[in-house]
Design a protein around this motif. Structure first.
Motif, PDB file in Angstrom:
ATOM      1  N   ASN A  56       8.112  -6.973 -15.347  1.00  0.00           N
ATOM      2  CA  ASN A  56       8.940  -8.179 -15.189  1.00  0.00           C
ATOM      3  C   ASN A  56       9.329  -8.408 -13.736  1.00  0.00           C
ATOM      4  O   ASN A  56       9.498  -9.555 -13.303  1.00  0.00           O
ATOM      5  N   ASN A  57       9.486  -7.323 -12.977  1.00  0.00           N
ATOM      6  CA  ASN A  57       9.839  -7.467 -11.564  1.00  0.00           C
ATOM      7  C   ASN A  57       8.751  -8.177 -10.768  1.00  0.00           C
ATOM      8  O   ASN A  57       9.031  -8.800  -9.741  1.00  0.00           O
ATOM      9  N   TYR A  58       7.511  -8.056 -11.236  1.00  0.00           N
ATOM     10  CA  TYR A  58       6.387  -8.648 -10.497  1.00  0.00           C
ATOM     11  C   TYR A  58       5.650  -9.685 -11.337  1.00  0.00           C
ATOM     12  O   TYR A  58       4.480  -9.958 -11.102  1.00  0.00           O
ATOM     13  N   ARG A  59       6.368 -10.253 -12.302  1.00  0.00           N
ATOM     14  CA  ARG A  59       5.745 -11.279 -13.140  1.00  0.00           C
ATOM     15  C   ARG A  59       5.385 -12.502 -12.283  1.00  0.00           C
ATOM     16  O   ARG A  59       6.192 -13.000 -11.514  1.00  0.00           O
ATOM     17  N   GLY A  60       4.155 -12.943 -12.419  1.00  0.00           N
ATOM     18  CA  GLY A  60       3.691 -14.102 -11.656  1.00  0.00           C
ATOM     19  C   GLY A  60       3.094 -13.741 -10.319  1.00  0.00           C
ATOM     20  O   GLY A  60       2.490 -14.604  -9.658  1.00  0.00           O
ATOM     21  N   ALA A  61       3.245 -12.480  -9.886  1.00  0.00           N
ATOM     22  CA  ALA A  61       2.678 -12.043  -8.608  1.00  0.00           C
ATOM     23  C   ALA A  61       1.253 -11.553  -8.832  1.00  0.00           C
ATOM     24  O   ALA A  61       1.017 -10.711  -9.712  1.00  0.00           O
ATOM     25  N   ILE A  62       0.326 -12.055  -8.065  1.00  0.00           N
ATOM     26  CA  ILE A  62      -1.084 -11.697  -8.243  1.00  0.00           C
ATOM     27  C   ILE A  62      -1.304 -10.202  -7.984  1.00  0.00           C
ATOM     28  O   ILE A  62      -2.003  -9.519  -8.734  1.00  0.00           O
ATOM     29  N   MET A  63      -0.672  -9.670  -6.953  1.00  0.00           N
ATOM     30  CA  MET A  63      -0.881  -8.269  -6.581  1.00  0.00           C
ATOM     31  C   MET A  63      -0.010  -7.317  -7.386  1.00  0.00           C
ATOM     32  O   MET A  63      -0.247  -6.101  -7.380  1.00  0.00           O
ATOM     33  N   GLY A  64       1.008  -7.843  -8.044  1.00  0.00           N
ATOM     34  CA  GLY A  64       1.857  -6.996  -8.870  1.00  0.00           C
ATOM     35  C   GLY A  64       2.523  -5.885  -8.076  1.00  0.00           C
ATOM     36  O   GLY A  64       3.025  -6.083  -6.971  1.00  0.00           O
ATOM     37  N   GLY A  65       2.474  -4.669  -8.650  1.00  0.00           N
ATOM     38  CA  GLY A  65       3.114  -3.531  -8.010  1.00  0.00           C
ATOM     39  C   GLY A  65       2.490  -3.128  -6.693  1.00  0.00           C
ATOM     40  O   GLY A  65       3.105  -2.365  -5.927  1.00  0.00           O
ATOM     41  N   PHE A  66       1.302  -3.621  -6.408  1.00  0.00           N
ATOM     42  CA  PHE A  66       0.670  -3.269  -5.135  1.00  0.00           C
ATOM     43  C   PHE A  66       1.413  -3.865  -3.940  1.00  0.00           C
ATOM     44  O   PHE A  66       1.097  -3.529  -2.795  1.00  0.00           O
ATOM     45  N   TRP A  67       2.365  -4.742  -4.197  1.00  0.00           N
ATOM     46  CA  TRP A  67       3.217  -5.205  -3.101  1.00  0.00           C
ATOM     47  C   TRP A  67       4.029  -4.040  -2.524  1.00  0.00           C
ATOM     48  O   TRP A  67       4.361  -4.037  -1.336  1.00  0.00           O
ATOM     49  N   LEU A  68       4.355  -3.065  -3.360  1.00  0.00           N
ATOM     50  CA  LEU A  68       5.020  -1.863  -2.854  1.00  0.00           C
ATOM     51  C   LEU A  68       4.103  -1.115  -1.892  1.00  0.00           C
ATOM     52  O   LEU A  68       4.554  -0.592  -0.870  1.00  0.00           O
ATOM     53  N   THR A  69       2.830  -1.073  -2.228  1.00  0.00           N
ATOM     54  CA  THR A  69       1.856  -0.421  -1.361  1.00  0.00           C
ATOM     55  C   THR A  69       1.739  -1.138  -0.026  1.00  0.00           C
ATOM     56  O   THR A  69       1.749  -0.514   1.045  1.00  0.00           O
ATOM     57  N   VAL A  70       1.653  -2.465  -0.086  1.00  0.00           N
ATOM     58  CA  VAL A  70       1.514  -3.263   1.137  1.00  0.00           C
ATOM     59  C   VAL A  70       2.760  -3.124   2.011  1.00  0.00           C
ATOM     60  O   VAL A  70       2.671  -2.935   3.235  1.00  0.00           O
ATOM     61  N   THR A  71       3.933  -3.215   1.390  1.00  0.00           N
ATOM     62  CA  THR A  71       5.183  -3.098   2.145  1.00  0.00           C
ATOM     63  C   THR A  71       5.310  -1.738   2.808  1.00  0.00           C
ATOM     64  O   THR A  71       5.710  -1.629   3.978  1.00  0.00           O
ATOM     65  N   THR A  72       4.976  -0.686   2.070  1.00  0.00           N
ATOM     66  CA  THR A  72       5.029   0.666   2.628  1.00  0.00           C
ATOM     67  C   THR A  72       4.067   0.821   3.796  1.00  0.00           C
ATOM     68  O   THR A  72       4.407   1.393   4.833  1.00  0.00           O
ATOM     69  N   ALA A  73       2.856   0.291   3.642  1.00  0.00           N
ATOM     70  CA  ALA A  73       1.849   0.392   4.708  1.00  0.00           C
ATOM     71  C   ALA A  73       2.305  -0.343   5.959  1.00  0.00           C
ATOM     72  O   ALA A  73       2.200   0.191   7.082  1.00  0.00           O
ATOM     73  N   MET A  74       2.821  -1.553   5.794  1.00  0.00           N
ATOM     74  CA  MET A  74       3.246  -2.342   6.951  1.00  0.00           C
ATOM     75  C   MET A  74       4.407  -1.677   7.674  1.00  0.00           C
ATOM     76  O   MET A  74       4.436  -1.606   8.908  1.00  0.00           O
ATOM     77  N   THR A  75       5.380  -1.172   6.908  1.00  0.00           N
ATOM     78  CA  THR A  75       6.547  -0.525   7.527  1.00  0.00           C
ATOM     79  C   THR A  75       6.147   0.759   8.242  1.00  0.00           C
ATOM     80  O   THR A  75       6.562   1.008   9.385  1.00  0.00           O
ATOM     81  N   ALA A  76       5.350   1.588   7.572  1.00  0.00           N
ATOM     82  CA  ALA A  76       4.944   2.872   8.166  1.00  0.00           C
ATOM     83  C   ALA A  76       4.096   2.664   9.413  1.00  0.00           C
ATOM     84  O   ALA A  76       4.307   3.329  10.438  1.00  0.00           O
ATOM     85  N   ILE A  77       3.159   1.740   9.353  1.00  0.00           N
ATOM     86  CA  ILE A  77       2.291   1.491  10.509  1.00  0.00           C
ATOM     87  C   ILE A  77       3.098   0.921  11.668  1.00  0.00           C
ATOM     88  O   ILE A  77       2.920   1.319  12.828  1.00  0.00           O
ATOM     89  N   GLY A  78       4.014   0.004  11.372  1.00  0.00           N
ATOM     90  CA  GLY A  78       4.843  -0.578  12.426  1.00  0.00           C
ATOM     91  C   GLY A  78       5.696   0.460  13.118  1.00  0.00           C
ATOM     92  O   GLY A  78       5.753   0.527  14.357  1.00  0.00           O
ATOM     93  N   LEU A  79       6.381   1.314  12.324  1.00  0.00           N
ATOM     94  CA  LEU A  79       7.228   2.352  12.910  1.00  0.00           C
ATOM     95  C   LEU A  79       6.394   3.378  13.670  1.00  0.00           C
ATOM     96  O   LEU A  79       6.790   3.846  14.745  1.00  0.00           O
ATOM     97  N   ALA A  80       5.221   3.738  13.112  1.00  0.00           N
ATOM     98  CA  ALA A  80       4.377   4.742  13.759  1.00  0.00           C
ATOM     99  C   ALA A  80       3.825   4.237  15.084  1.00  0.00           C
ATOM    100  O   ALA A  80       3.769   4.979  16.072  1.00  0.00           O
ATOM    101  N   LEU A  81       3.414   2.977  15.129  1.00  0.00           N
ATOM    102  CA  LEU A  81       2.877   2.420  16.370  1.00  0.00           C
ATOM    103  C   LEU A  81       3.949   2.351  17.451  1.00  0.00           C
ATOM    104  O   LEU A  81       3.728   2.755  18.599  1.00  0.00           O
ATOM    105  N   LEU A  82       5.123   1.845  17.079  1.00  0.00           N
ATOM    106  CA  LEU A  82       6.195   1.667  18.063  1.00  0.00           C
ATOM    107  C   LEU A  82       6.721   2.997  18.577  1.00  0.00           C
ATOM    108  O   LEU A  82       6.719   3.256  19.788  1.00  0.00           O
ATOM    109  N   TYR A  83       7.159   3.855  17.647  1.00  0.00           N
ATOM    110  CA  TYR A  83       7.797   5.097  18.075  1.00  0.00           C
ATOM    111  C   TYR A  83       6.765   6.146  18.497  1.00  0.00           C
ATOM    112  O   TYR A  83       7.102   7.047  19.264  1.00  0.00           O
ATOM    113  N   GLY A  84       5.540   6.026  18.001  1.00  0.00           N
ATOM    114  CA  GLY A  84       4.487   6.903  18.512  1.00  0.00           C
ATOM    115  C   GLY A  84       4.224   6.625  19.980  1.00  0.00           C
ATOM    116  O   GLY A  84       4.015   7.548  20.780  1.00  0.00           O
TER     117      GLY A  84
END
Length: 239
Positions: free
Chosen positions: A8-36
């Protein structure tokens, strides 16, 4: 109940729960690039370091924030039906397990891109993850009951976690504190992260992190059982 709630949290979203995957990837890569770049660490070292910490931190905040609201948001159910209150905590555990699965996809992808050599000690990360779920279960019970009585408590928990995020070595290195690095050991969130990150990346002081986390795992049910036993019968009135 957990699967239905997650869908129900992702009803109507094409990617569904994979939005958690995308959000995690974007946040981790952004923090790693900057602080690395700021710390002068290569991406293949800093990206796994940040990703593991962010996955664990998301699990900690999930149990804390959702746990604080678990009884308030489900009051309309247990007031109408004679269901055990622990059912809603189990539902929360399953929801956090599903969310963690989608976030771990990012970590597995990074390990494939930047392969590392793993030993038997790496399996301790599974034990560390289990300890976090165990502590999160009892923390959710305690926080949920307190927040049912004092509704401002969930806001306090959220604000505290935001503050703790910057005080915890998630995207920065403890040794950057120099002579003050020893004070990081009084931060319980640091130990919760290192029982997963340490075995995977070969960090030091693994025994210390597991001893501290094991102590939390022993204390958490004592507090949870006491609070639940003393105050759970008042939840229908507070909610």
């Amino acid at each position: 109940m957990a699967l239905r709630g997650f869908r129900n949290n992702y009803r109507g979203a094409i990617m569904g729960g994979f939005w958690l995957t995308v959000t995690t990837a974007m946040t981790a890569i952004g923090l790693a690039l900057l602080y690395g770049y700021l710390f002068g660490r290569p991406l293949e070292e800093h990206l796994p370091y940040v990703t593991i910490a962010f996955v664990v931190w998301s699990l900690i905040t999930g149990f804390s924030n959702s746990g604080s609201a678990v009884f308030v948001t489900n009051a309309h159910i247990f007031k109408e039906f004679p269901l055990p209150l622990s059912l809603f905590i189990y539902r929360l555990v399953v929801l956090q397990s599903i969310a963690a699965f989608y976030r771990l996809i990012v970590l597995f992808a990074i390990i494939l891109i930047f392969p590392k050599s793993f030993g038997w000690t790496s399996l301790l990360a599974i034990l560390g993850l289990a300890l976090i779920f165990w502590i999160g279960f009892w923390a959710a019970i305690t926080l949920g009951i307190i927040n049912a009585r004092y509704r401002d408590f969930s806001q306090l928990v959220s604000a505290f976690l935001t503050f703790a995020f910057f005080l915890t070595p998630i995207f920065w290195l403890p040794e950057r504190l120099g002579e003050y690095a020893v004070w990081v050991n009084i931060n319980p969130f640091y130990h919760l992260i290192e029982v997963v990150r340490g075995p995977i990346l070969g960090g030091g002081d693994i025994i210390l992190h597991f001893v501290f986390t094991g102590a939390l795992a022993a204390i958490a049910p004592l507090i949870g059982l006491y609070v639940f036993g003393k105050l759970s019968h008042r939840l229908p009135y507070w909610c």
